[in-house]
Design a protein around this motif. Structure first.
Motif, PDB file in Angstrom:
ATOM      1  N   ALA A 190       0.824  -1.213   0.000  1.00 21.62           N
ATOM      2  CA  ALA A 190       0.000   0.000   0.000  1.00 21.62           C
ATOM      3  C   ALA A 190       0.855   1.259   0.000  1.00 21.62           C
ATOM      4  CB  ALA A 190      -0.930  -0.008   1.211  1.00 21.62           C
ATOM      5  N   ARG A 191       2.060   1.165   0.530  1.00 16.60           N
ATOM      6  CA  ARG A 191       2.981   2.306   0.545  1.00 16.60           C
ATOM      7  C   ARG A 191       3.815   2.391  -0.733  1.00 16.60           C
ATOM      8  NH1 ARG A 191       5.594   2.993   6.553  1.00 16.60           N
ATOM      9  NH2 ARG A 191       3.644   3.048   7.743  1.00 16.60           N
ATOM     10  N   GLY A 192       3.598   1.441  -1.626  1.00 24.42           N
ATOM     11  CA  GLY A 192       4.366   1.448  -2.858  1.00 24.42           C
ATOM     12  C   GLY A 192       5.743   0.844  -2.734  1.00 24.42           C
ATOM     13  N   VAL A 193       5.985   0.100  -1.640  1.00 23.37           N
ATOM     14  CA  VAL A 193       7.288  -0.527  -1.425  1.00 23.37           C
ATOM     15  C   VAL A 193       7.303  -1.902  -2.098  1.00 23.37           C
ATOM     16  CG1 VAL A 193       8.924  -1.382   0.301  1.00 23.37           C
ATOM     17  CG2 VAL A 193       7.555   0.663   0.774  1.00 23.37           C
ATOM     18  N   PRO A 194       8.271  -2.189  -2.970  1.00 26.83           N
ATOM     19  CA  PRO A 194       8.355  -3.535  -3.555  1.00 26.83           C
ATOM     20  C   PRO A 194       8.540  -4.573  -2.456  1.00 26.83           C
ATOM     21  CG  PRO A 194       9.773  -1.991  -4.732  1.00 26.83           C
ATOM     22  CD  PRO A 194       9.320  -1.293  -3.483  1.00 26.83           C
ATOM     23  N   SER A 195       7.658  -5.540  -2.396  1.00 31.50           N
ATOM     24  CA  SER A 195       7.714  -6.511  -1.305  1.00 31.50           C
ATOM     25  C   SER A 195       7.110  -7.820  -1.758  1.00 31.50           C
ATOM     26  CB  SER A 195       6.973  -5.990  -0.069  1.00 31.50           C
ATOM     27  OG  SER A 195       5.618  -5.713  -0.375  1.00 31.50           O
ATOM     28  N   LEU A 196       7.490  -8.873  -1.036  1.00 34.55           N
ATOM     29  CA  LEU A 196       6.969 -10.205  -1.308  1.00 34.55           C
ATOM     30  C   LEU A 196       6.809 -10.942   0.004  1.00 34.55           C
ATOM     31  CD1 LEU A 196       6.276 -12.436  -3.464  1.00 34.55           C
ATOM     32  CD2 LEU A 196       8.671 -13.192  -3.190  1.00 34.55           C
ATOM     33  N   GLY A 197       5.633 -11.533   0.217  1.00 35.05           N
ATOM     34  CA  GLY A 197       5.419 -12.394   1.358  1.00 35.05           C
ATOM     35  C   GLY A 197       5.566 -13.848   0.949  1.00 35.05           C
ATOM     36  N   ILE A 198       6.067 -14.667   1.862  1.00 34.56           N
ATOM     37  CA  ILE A 198       6.192 -16.106   1.610  1.00 34.56           C
ATOM     38  C   ILE A 198       5.673 -16.841   2.842  1.00 34.56           C
ATOM     39  CG2 ILE A 198       8.622 -16.001   2.332  1.00 34.56           C
ATOM     40  CD1 ILE A 198       9.119 -18.500   0.643  1.00 34.56           C
ATOM     41  N   ASP A 199       4.899 -17.898   2.608  1.00 29.69           N
ATOM     42  CA  ASP A 199       4.353 -18.680   3.710  1.00 29.69           C
ATOM     43  C   ASP A 199       4.060 -20.079   3.202  1.00 29.69           C
ATOM     44  OD1 ASP A 199       3.040 -17.682   6.595  1.00 29.69           O
ATOM     45  OD2 ASP A 199       2.271 -19.594   5.864  1.00 29.69           O
TER      46      ASP A 199
ATOM     47  N   ASP B 230      -5.574 -11.381  -1.211  1.00 29.58           N
ATOM     48  CA  ASP B 230      -6.852 -10.672  -1.151  1.00 29.58           C
ATOM     49  C   ASP B 230      -6.694  -9.295  -0.523  1.00 29.58           C
ATOM     50  OD1 ASP B 230      -8.194 -12.741  -2.365  1.00 29.58           O
ATOM     51  OD2 ASP B 230      -9.074 -13.546  -0.514  1.00 29.58           O
ATOM     52  N   ARG B 231      -5.681  -9.142   0.336  1.00 31.45           N
ATOM     53  CA  ARG B 231      -5.430  -7.846   0.973  1.00 31.45           C
ATOM     54  C   ARG B 231      -4.588  -6.936   0.094  1.00 31.45           C
ATOM     55  NH1 ARG B 231      -4.163  -9.567   7.232  1.00 31.45           N
ATOM     56  NH2 ARG B 231      -4.413  -7.330   7.608  1.00 31.45           N
ATOM     57  N   GLY B 232      -4.175  -7.435  -1.044  1.00 29.49           N
ATOM     58  CA  GLY B 232      -3.376  -6.618  -1.950  1.00 29.49           C
ATOM     59  C   GLY B 232      -1.889  -6.865  -1.884  1.00 29.49           C
ATOM     60  N   ALA B 233      -1.458  -7.825  -1.072  1.00 25.62           N
ATOM     61  CA  ALA B 233      -0.031  -8.128  -0.958  1.00 25.62           C
ATOM     62  C   ALA B 233       0.416  -9.022  -2.108  1.00 25.62           C
ATOM     63  CB  ALA B 233       0.259  -8.828   0.369  1.00 25.62           C
TER      64      ALA B 233
END
Length: 212
Positions: free
Chosen positions: A70-79, A90-93
């Motif tokens: 949401a802040r425009g930071v390039p990011s990736l979640g892993i789980d 669904d939250r936009g991540a």
């Protein structure tokens, strides 16, 4: 039932219990991970170095990864939980299902890695985990690691999850206190820069010594 199956159930809203070696059990409360990032999350993980490309390891339903996106930071979640990853998306991540110890996109190029919510415990070997984190980050990258209070040291236990009458195989999980994270980090090739405190939570900022 696998650990992944149990986590999928928990994130779907089905009751899941964490069983400890001494016979005690407690509910695996995932509801707080589904809440938006709170003031402590912002202070510990999000408000410093806001433009760094960030890998959120063990992202769960993605509250941190979503806040970064949401802040425009390039990011990736892993789980490892597919249900958690679905909720994070669904939250936009940006999020993928996977194990931190297997192949991962942009390995060696991330500026920063997050291990929030006790995820330093993944695999039950904090030195091995942090060594893997240094491989995933660029040289000189930083890991931000949530730790327990001073005096805990390093504790590793074999835990199980229970959903209904189904039990998972045992898996090792570690807890690392603020008093021990410096030594653990040093063994993994990182330097302790600072320990941030917000409310009842604390996070260690570790700088990779890897040069190539």
């Amino acid at each position: 039932m696998t650990t992944t199956d149990a986590l999928d159930a928990a994130f779907s809203g089905i009751g899941c219990w964490l069983l400890q070696p001494d016979g005690r059990s407690k509910p695996l409360s995932v509801d707080r991970w589904r809440l938006p990032a709170d003031a402590d999350d912002l202070a510990l993980f999000l408000d410093t170095a806001p433009d760094e490309r960030t890998l959120d390891i063990g992202c769960g339903p993605g509250r941190l990864a979503a806040a970064l996106t949401a802040r425009g930071v390039p990011s990736l979640g892993i789980d490892i939980s597919g249900e958690a990853v679905r909720q994070a998306r669904d939250r936009g991540a940006h999020a993928v299902q996977g194990d931190v110890f297997t192949s991962l996109m942009d390995a060696g190029r991330w500026d920063r890695a997050l291990l929030a919510d006790g995820n330093i415990g993944i695999g039950g070997d904090p030195v091995r985990l942090l060594h893997r984190v240094t491989e995933l980050m660029r040289p000189g990258g930083r890991a931000v690691v949530e730790v327990a209070q001073h005096g805990v040291g390093v504790v590793t236990e074999k835990l199980r999850l229970k959903v209904g009458q189904d039990l998972t195989p045992g898996f090792h999980w570690s807890v690392v206190g603020a008093d021990a994270i410096g030594e653990v980090a040093d063994e993994a090739g990182l330097d302790l820069e600072e320990i941030r405190v917000s409310g009842e939570r604390r996070a260690a900022v570790l700088r990779s010594r890897r040069s190539v």
